[in-house]
Design a protein around this motif. Structure first.
Motif, short mmCIF file in Angstrom:
data_model
loop_
_atom_site.label_atom_id
_atom_site.label_comp_id
_atom_site.label_asym_id
_atom_site.label_seq_id
_atom_site.Cartn_x
_atom_site.Cartn_y
_atom_site.Cartn_z
N UNK A 159 0.80 -1.22 0.00
CA UNK A 159 0.00 0.00 0.00
C UNK A 159 0.84 1.28 0.00
N UNK A 160 2.16 1.14 0.11
CA UNK A 160 3.08 2.28 0.11
C UNK A 160 3.84 2.42 -1.20
N UNK A 161 3.80 1.40 -2.04
CA UNK A 161 4.65 1.37 -3.23
C UNK A 161 4.33 2.51 -4.19
N UNK A 162 5.39 3.16 -4.66
CA UNK A 162 5.27 4.17 -5.70
C UNK A 162 6.53 4.14 -6.53
N UNK A 163 6.40 4.54 -7.75
CA UNK A 163 7.57 4.52 -8.61
C UNK A 163 7.32 5.17 -9.95
N UNK A 164 8.42 5.35 -10.67
CA UNK A 164 8.39 5.91 -12.02
C UNK A 164 9.38 5.12 -12.85
N UNK A 221 13.63 10.70 -22.38
CA UNK A 221 12.50 9.81 -22.13
C UNK A 221 11.48 9.88 -23.26
N UNK A 222 11.04 8.71 -23.68
CA UNK A 222 10.01 8.60 -24.72
C UNK A 222 8.70 8.08 -24.13
N UNK A 223 8.79 7.42 -22.99
CA UNK A 223 7.60 6.87 -22.33
C UNK A 223 7.81 6.94 -20.82
N UNK A 224 6.76 7.31 -20.11
CA UNK A 224 6.80 7.38 -18.65
C UNK A 224 5.65 6.54 -18.09
N UNK A 225 5.99 5.67 -17.16
CA UNK A 225 4.99 4.87 -16.45
C UNK A 225 5.15 5.20 -14.97
N UNK A 226 4.03 5.40 -14.28
CA UNK A 226 4.11 5.74 -12.85
C UNK A 226 3.03 5.01 -12.08
N UNK A 227 3.28 4.87 -10.78
CA UNK A 227 2.31 4.25 -9.88
C UNK A 227 2.50 4.78 -8.48
N UNK A 228 1.39 4.89 -7.76
CA UNK A 228 1.41 5.32 -6.37
C UNK A 228 0.28 4.58 -5.66
N UNK A 229 0.62 3.48 -5.02
CA UNK A 229 -0.38 2.64 -4.36
C UNK A 229 -1.04 3.33 -3.17
N UNK A 230 -0.43 4.42 -2.69
CA UNK A 230 -1.05 5.16 -1.59
C UNK A 230 -2.42 5.71 -2.00
N UNK A 231 -2.62 5.89 -3.31
CA UNK A 231 -3.89 6.42 -3.83
C UNK A 231 -5.03 5.40 -3.71
N UNK A 232 -4.71 4.16 -3.45
CA UNK A 232 -5.73 3.11 -3.36
C UNK A 232 -6.49 3.13 -2.03
N UNK A 233 -5.90 3.75 -1.01
CA UNK A 233 -6.55 3.81 0.30
C UNK A 233 -6.68 2.45 0.96
N UNK A 234 -5.71 1.59 0.72
CA UNK A 234 -5.76 0.22 1.29
C UNK A 234 -5.39 0.24 2.77
N UNK A 235 -5.87 -0.75 3.50
CA UNK A 235 -5.46 -0.85 4.91
C UNK A 235 -3.97 -1.22 5.00
N UNK A 236 -3.32 -0.83 6.07
CA UNK A 236 -1.88 -1.15 6.22
C UNK A 236 -1.64 -2.65 6.29
N UNK A 237 -0.57 -3.08 5.66
CA UNK A 237 -0.15 -4.49 5.75
C UNK A 237 1.14 -4.62 6.55
N UNK A 238 1.65 -3.49 7.03
CA UNK A 238 2.87 -3.50 7.84
C UNK A 238 2.61 -4.28 9.14
N UNK A 239 3.48 -5.23 9.45
CA UNK A 239 3.30 -5.99 10.71
C UNK A 239 3.31 -5.06 11.92
N UNK A 240 2.52 -5.42 12.91
CA UNK A 240 2.41 -4.60 14.13
C UNK A 240 3.68 -4.65 14.95
#
Length: 164
Positions: free
Chosen positions: A88-93, A145-164
């Protein structure tokens, strides 16, 4: 598999970064993975620091390095910038394009200052010997650059999966 984790739902558009978000992400201090194509067709991937030259992501590297030899033979280049430890935190370009090898000393100097300031702090003339040593027998590899791909999983609003 639940739809709340994105399974079975096309969320590509939902997680794309805006051009402004991409610019801000790339401006952050981070390493990136640089991928060129080896003589045998295999991918040569290496972690690199980078700066900016004329608005383009650019690295300085040894003139005789494997990546430069690869790019002289085949200028296709992919750069990957990423962040996040949990889904749920992953982002990249990812930038896909062509490399330009720059050996002009003035351009290399501008890049050297850009890289220095991104990773070490403010440049001043008393640091000139350090920068000169850093740029000795180096060239710049400038990404068009001729092509750009991006993602930001924070935009999904998912519950945290980080262990407590």
């Amino acid at each position: 598999m639940s739809e709340s984790m994105g399974h079975g739902v096309n969320q590509r558009k939902a997680i794309q970064m805006t051009p402004e978000e991409i610019d801000a992400f790339l401006a952050e201090r981070r390493p990136m993975s640089m991928c060129s194509i080896g003589a045998d067709g295999s991918i040569h991937a290496i972690a690199m620091w980078y700066g900016f030259l004329d608005g383009c992501i650019t690295v300085e590297t040894k003139a005789k390095s494997q990546k430069v030899q690869n790019l002289r033979r085949d200028p296709r280049l992919t750069l990957l910038f990423e962040d996040g430890d949990y889904y749920e935190e992953l982002r990249g370009v990812e930038l896909v394009g062509r490399a330009e090898i720059v050996d002009d000393p003035d351009q290399l100097w501008k890049l050297g200052i850009s890289v220095f300031e991104r990773y070490y702090g403010a440049y001043s003339d008393d640091l000139k010997p350090f920068l000169e040593a850093m740029l000795n027998k180096r060239v710049a590899v400038k990404m068009h650059a001729e092509r750009t791909v991006s993602w930001d999983h924070r935009k999904l609003g998912l519950p945290p999966t980080r262990p407590a």
